[in-house]
Scaffold this motif. Structure first.
Motif, PDB file in Angstrom:
ATOM      1  N   ASN A  66       0.824  -1.203   0.000  1.00 19.25           N
ATOM      2  CA  ASN A  66       0.000   0.000   0.000  1.00 19.25           C
ATOM      3  C   ASN A  66       0.862   1.257   0.000  1.00 19.25           C
ATOM      4  N   ALA A  67       0.356   2.305  -0.607  1.00 20.70           N
ATOM      5  CA  ALA A  67       1.031   3.609  -0.561  1.00 20.70           C
ATOM      6  C   ALA A  67       0.802   4.223   0.820  1.00 20.70           C
ATOM      7  N   SER A  68       1.887   4.636   1.489  1.00 23.39           N
ATOM      8  CA  SER A  68       1.779   5.167   2.853  1.00 23.39           C
ATOM      9  C   SER A  68       0.906   6.411   2.909  1.00 23.39           C
ATOM     10  N   ARG A  69       0.987   7.265   1.895  1.00 24.71           N
ATOM     11  CA  ARG A  69       0.173   8.480   1.891  1.00 24.71           C
ATOM     12  C   ARG A  69      -1.310   8.133   1.890  1.00 24.71           C
ATOM     13  N   GLU A  70      -1.672   7.112   1.137  1.00 25.74           N
ATOM     14  CA  GLU A  70      -3.076   6.727   1.070  1.00 25.74           C
ATOM     15  C   GLU A  70      -3.508   5.974   2.321  1.00 25.74           C
ATOM     16  N   LEU A  71      -2.596   5.234   2.934  1.00 24.97           N
ATOM     17  CA  LEU A  71      -2.913   4.603   4.221  1.00 24.97           C
ATOM     18  C   LEU A  71      -3.267   5.667   5.252  1.00 24.97           C
ATOM     19  N   MET A  73      -4.564   8.611   4.677  1.00 25.93           N
ATOM     20  CA  MET A  73      -5.906   9.108   4.359  1.00 25.93           C
ATOM     21  C   MET A  73      -6.962   8.183   4.943  1.00 25.93           C
ATOM     22  N   LEU A  74      -6.735   6.876   4.820  1.00 25.84           N
ATOM     23  CA  LEU A  74      -7.693   5.890   5.312  1.00 25.84           C
ATOM     24  C   LEU A  74      -7.745   5.876   6.835  1.00 25.84           C
ATOM     25  N   MET A  75      -6.573   5.797   7.472  1.00 27.31           N
ATOM     26  CA  MET A  75      -6.531   5.677   8.932  1.00 27.31           C
ATOM     27  C   MET A  75      -7.087   6.907   9.632  1.00 27.31           C
ATOM     28  N   SER A  76      -6.948   8.074   9.038  1.00 24.85           N
ATOM     29  CA  SER A  76      -7.443   9.297   9.682  1.00 24.85           C
ATOM     30  C   SER A  76      -8.961   9.305   9.814  1.00 24.85           C
ATOM     31  N   CYS A  77      -9.645   8.501   8.997  1.00 27.62           N
ATOM     32  CA  CYS A  77     -11.115   8.503   9.014  1.00 27.62           C
ATOM     33  C   CYS A  77     -11.680   8.063  10.357  1.00 27.62           C
ATOM     34  N   GLY A  78     -11.024   7.105  11.024  1.00 27.24           N
ATOM     35  CA  GLY A  78     -11.565   6.570  12.272  1.00 27.24           C
ATOM     36  C   GLY A  78     -11.734   7.635  13.341  1.00 27.24           C
ATOM     37  N   GLU A  79     -10.711   8.459  13.535  1.00 25.09           N
ATOM     38  CA  GLU A  79     -10.788   9.514  14.550  1.00 25.09           C
ATOM     39  C   GLU A  79     -11.745  10.631  14.148  1.00 25.09           C
ATOM     40  N   ILE A  80     -11.828  10.909  12.853  1.00 17.98           N
ATOM     41  CA  ILE A  80     -12.766  11.941  12.393  1.00 17.98           C
ATOM     42  C   ILE A  80     -14.201  11.510  12.663  1.00 17.98           C
ATOM     43  N   ILE A  81     -14.513  10.261  12.367  1.00 13.00           N
ATOM     44  CA  ILE A  81     -15.854   9.737  12.660  1.00 13.00           C
ATOM     45  C   ILE A  81     -16.137   9.838  14.152  1.00 13.00           C
ATOM     46  N   SER A  82     -15.176   9.439  14.976  1.00 11.38           N
ATOM     47  CA  SER A  82     -15.341   9.470  16.432  1.00 11.38           C
ATOM     48  C   SER A  82     -15.608  10.885  16.931  1.00 11.38           C
ATOM     49  N   ASP A 112       6.481  12.223   6.731  1.00 10.91           N
ATOM     50  CA  ASP A 112       6.825  10.821   6.990  1.00 10.91           C
ATOM     51  C   ASP A 112       5.530  10.053   7.243  1.00 10.91           C
ATOM     52  N   PHE A 113       4.861   9.681   6.201  1.00  7.15           N
ATOM     53  CA  PHE A 113       3.524   9.099   6.296  1.00  7.15           C
ATOM     54  C   PHE A 113       3.518   7.854   7.172  1.00  7.15           C
ATOM     55  N   THR A 114       2.483   7.732   7.969  1.00 12.64           N
ATOM     56  CA  THR A 114       2.208   6.711   8.997  1.00 12.64           C
ATOM     57  C   THR A 114       3.054   6.887  10.256  1.00 12.64           C
ATOM     58  N   GLN A 115       4.109   7.693  10.193  1.00 12.68           N
ATOM     59  CA  GLN A 115       4.941   7.950  11.375  1.00 12.68           C
ATOM     60  C   GLN A 115       5.371   9.416  11.389  1.00 12.68           C
ATOM     61  N   ALA A 116       4.473  10.312  11.028  1.00 12.01           N
ATOM     62  CA  ALA A 116       4.830  11.730  10.906  1.00 12.01           C
ATOM     63  C   ALA A 116       5.180  12.334  12.257  1.00 12.01           C
ATOM     64  N   ILE A 144      -1.472  17.431   9.195  1.00 16.62           N
ATOM     65  CA  ILE A 144      -1.419  17.735   7.770  1.00 16.62           C
ATOM     66  C   ILE A 144      -0.034  18.286   7.448  1.00 16.62           C
ATOM     67  N   THR A 145       0.472  17.985   6.272  1.00 18.83           N
ATOM     68  CA  THR A 145       1.763  18.527   5.864  1.00 18.83           C
ATOM     69  C   THR A 145       1.581  19.961   5.366  1.00 18.83           C
ATOM     70  N   GLU A 146       2.684  20.650   5.182  1.00 16.01           N
ATOM     71  CA  GLU A 146       2.609  22.020   4.677  1.00 16.01           C
ATOM     72  C   GLU A 146       2.071  22.067   3.255  1.00 16.01           C
ATOM     73  N   SER A 147       2.172  20.931   2.547  1.00 16.09           N
ATOM     74  CA  SER A 147       1.638  20.882   1.184  1.00 16.09           C
ATOM     75  C   SER A 147       0.200  20.369   1.132  1.00 16.09           C
ATOM     76  N   GLY A 148      -0.385  20.068   2.312  1.00 10.04           N
ATOM     77  CA  GLY A 148      -1.804  19.732   2.365  1.00 10.04           C
ATOM     78  C   GLY A 148      -2.154  18.266   2.427  1.00 10.04           C
ATOM     79  N   ASP A 149      -1.174  17.368   2.564  1.00  9.38           N
ATOM     80  CA  ASP A 149      -1.463  15.944   2.670  1.00  9.38           C
ATOM     81  C   ASP A 149      -1.812  15.558   4.106  1.00  9.38           C
ATOM     82  N   ILE A 150      -2.800  14.679   4.268  1.00  9.37           N
ATOM     83  CA  ILE A 150      -3.174  14.155   5.585  1.00  9.37           C
ATOM     84  C   ILE A 150      -2.089  13.195   6.061  1.00  9.37           C
ATOM     85  N   THR A 151      -1.745  13.283   7.342  1.00  7.72           N
ATOM     86  CA  THR A 151      -0.745  12.386   7.928  1.00  7.72           C
ATOM     87  C   THR A 151      -1.277  11.796   9.226  1.00  7.72           C
TER      88      THR A 151
END
Length: 408
Positions: A66-71, A73-82, A112-116, A144-151
């Motif tokens: 899996n691409a770490s950046r996309e992981l 994006m997926l993992m962040s959903c759990g806390e947002i829902i909560s 550093d995706f998944t371990q930022a 979030i990174t300075e370029s806008g990616d979820i971490t």
């Protein structure tokens, strides 16, 4: 405006019944006229539908590449829902509340995706929300990174989120709510006579956490210590104040002079012994360089002119042996080991602590495979089958079942 940061883990927000306990703690704080930042983890644990590991299962992690950046994006959903679920329930209780993602809350991280790593926390949005809301519910574990990616910031990240917000907002304290009533002298599942502690120092709980106590993530404690923000570790299901984590002085008084504060443990460890028949300069460097390049964390290192002894997590045993074989070594392997640690700020400079540990384990028929020490911790490596006996022997040797808490 006095601010309190509260963090609730996955099991605390798992069900509506559990969240009712969470809401009671929030109401208790609001009665005291605090403004509240409430940090939440994802709802429950696998196989609960929105738990982090369940979400990862949707993309067949880790079997699938899996691409770490996309992981992230997926993992962040759990806390947002909560955060949205809890915020909605607070509103039903006529509490002015709103939900924010980690990015909304001002967490700027590395890529550093998944371990930022957290680079900066900008709390202006939270302070603005306090003008119209009493509670701001923040999705933990993310930024979030300075370029806008979820971490995401690694496991235990919600504790770290709470600590970083506590420091950024100069909160009065940070409260970490868990399944247990504070920090214990040992794991109560291993030691039936384990006792709760009312006060521990930042350094003690860091050492206990790094050595296997899973109540709070050590990174969170380090952040709070640097910001000099007190923490409390409490039970979601009790009104008890739990354990205060602070410096060595509380309200002008020294914390009671405890030789040993607690016994921690970790299992699933393998000991590796690499020996040569004669002195081989550079061999040690070759071994540890190879482990580092393979991403294998080593511990319990003993170096001699003719060899090295160290440990690795059991999951990395096969990989470590394969690498050593390619270097021409035939390592001796001892699997099914465990690390037992005696932690206490009071042991610094006190003679006889190691002798007492060795005697207690000898009396309990526990073989010591290796040992190491620092100013506040002594570690021993034992066979995993002896883990329970070792922890109980040390707990009894230092009379932790009869510990007198400093508040008494």
């Amino acid at each position: 405006m006095e601010i309190l940061v509260q963090k609730f883990g996955g099991t605390s927000v798992q069900s509506k019944e559990n969240r009712d306990h969470v809401i009671k703690h929030i109401k208790d704080a609001l009665v005291k006229e605090y403004k509240l930042v409430v940090v939440v983890s994802a709802l429950g644990r696998k196989p609960d539908p929105y738990a982090t590991d369940t979400l990862l299962g949707l993309v067949d992690f880790p079997a699938n590449k899996n691409a770490s950046r996309e992981l992230d994006m997926l993992m962040s959903c759990g806390e947002i829902i909560s955060s949205v679920v809890l915020s909605n329930e607070l509103q039903k209780h006529h509490i002015t509340a709103t939900a924010l993602t980690g990015a909304h809350a001002g967490f700027i991280t590395t890529d550093d995706f998944t371990q930022a790593k957290i680079k900066e926390v900008k709390p202006e949005r939270i302070l603005k929300e306090f003008e119209t809301h009493d509670v701001v519910v923040v999705a933990g574990f993310q930024g979030i990174t300075e370029s806008g990616d979820i971490t995401t910031i690694g496991r235990g990240g919600s504790d770290t989120t709470a600590a970083a917000l506590g420091v950024a907002l100069s909160a009065e304290r940070i409260e970490i709510f868990t399944d247990v009533n504070g920090i214990m002298t040992a794991d109560p599942r291993v030691v039936e006579t384990a006792r709760p502690l009312d006060v521990v120092t930042y350094s003690e709980i860091c050492n206990l956490a790094y050595q296997g106590a899973k109540v709070i993530h050590p990174r969170a404690v380090e952040i709070a210590m640097q910001g000099k923000i007190p923490m409390r570790v409490r039970s979601t299901y009790s009104k008890d104040e739990g354990t205060l984590v602070t410096s060595s002085r509380v309200e002008g008084m020294d914390i009671i002079d405890r030789l040993i504060t607690g016994i921690a443990h970790m299992d699933a460890i393998t000991q590796i012994r690499v020996q040569t028949k004669e002195t081989a300069f550079g061999m040690q460097s070759d071994v540890f360089k190879a482990m580092a390049e393979a991403g294998i964390s080593v511990d319990f290192i003993t170096i001699s002119p003719t060899g090295v002894i160290y440990t690795v997590p059991t999951a990395f045993t096969e990989k470590a042996v394969r690498i050593l074989n390619t270097l021409g070594f035939d390592p001796e392997i001892t699997e099914n080991c465990a690390k037992v640690s005696a932690v206490g700020a009071g042991m610094m400079g006190v003679p006889g602590v190691a002798a007492k540990i060795v005697q207690a384990l000898t009396d309990a028929n526990v073989q010591i495979l290796q040992s190491a020490d620092s100013h506040t911790t002594i570690w021993v490596l034992v066979h995993e089958k002896d883990l329970k006996a070792a922890v109980n022997a040390l707990h009894e040797a230092f009379e932790l079942s009869h510990i007198i808490n400093s508040a008494q």
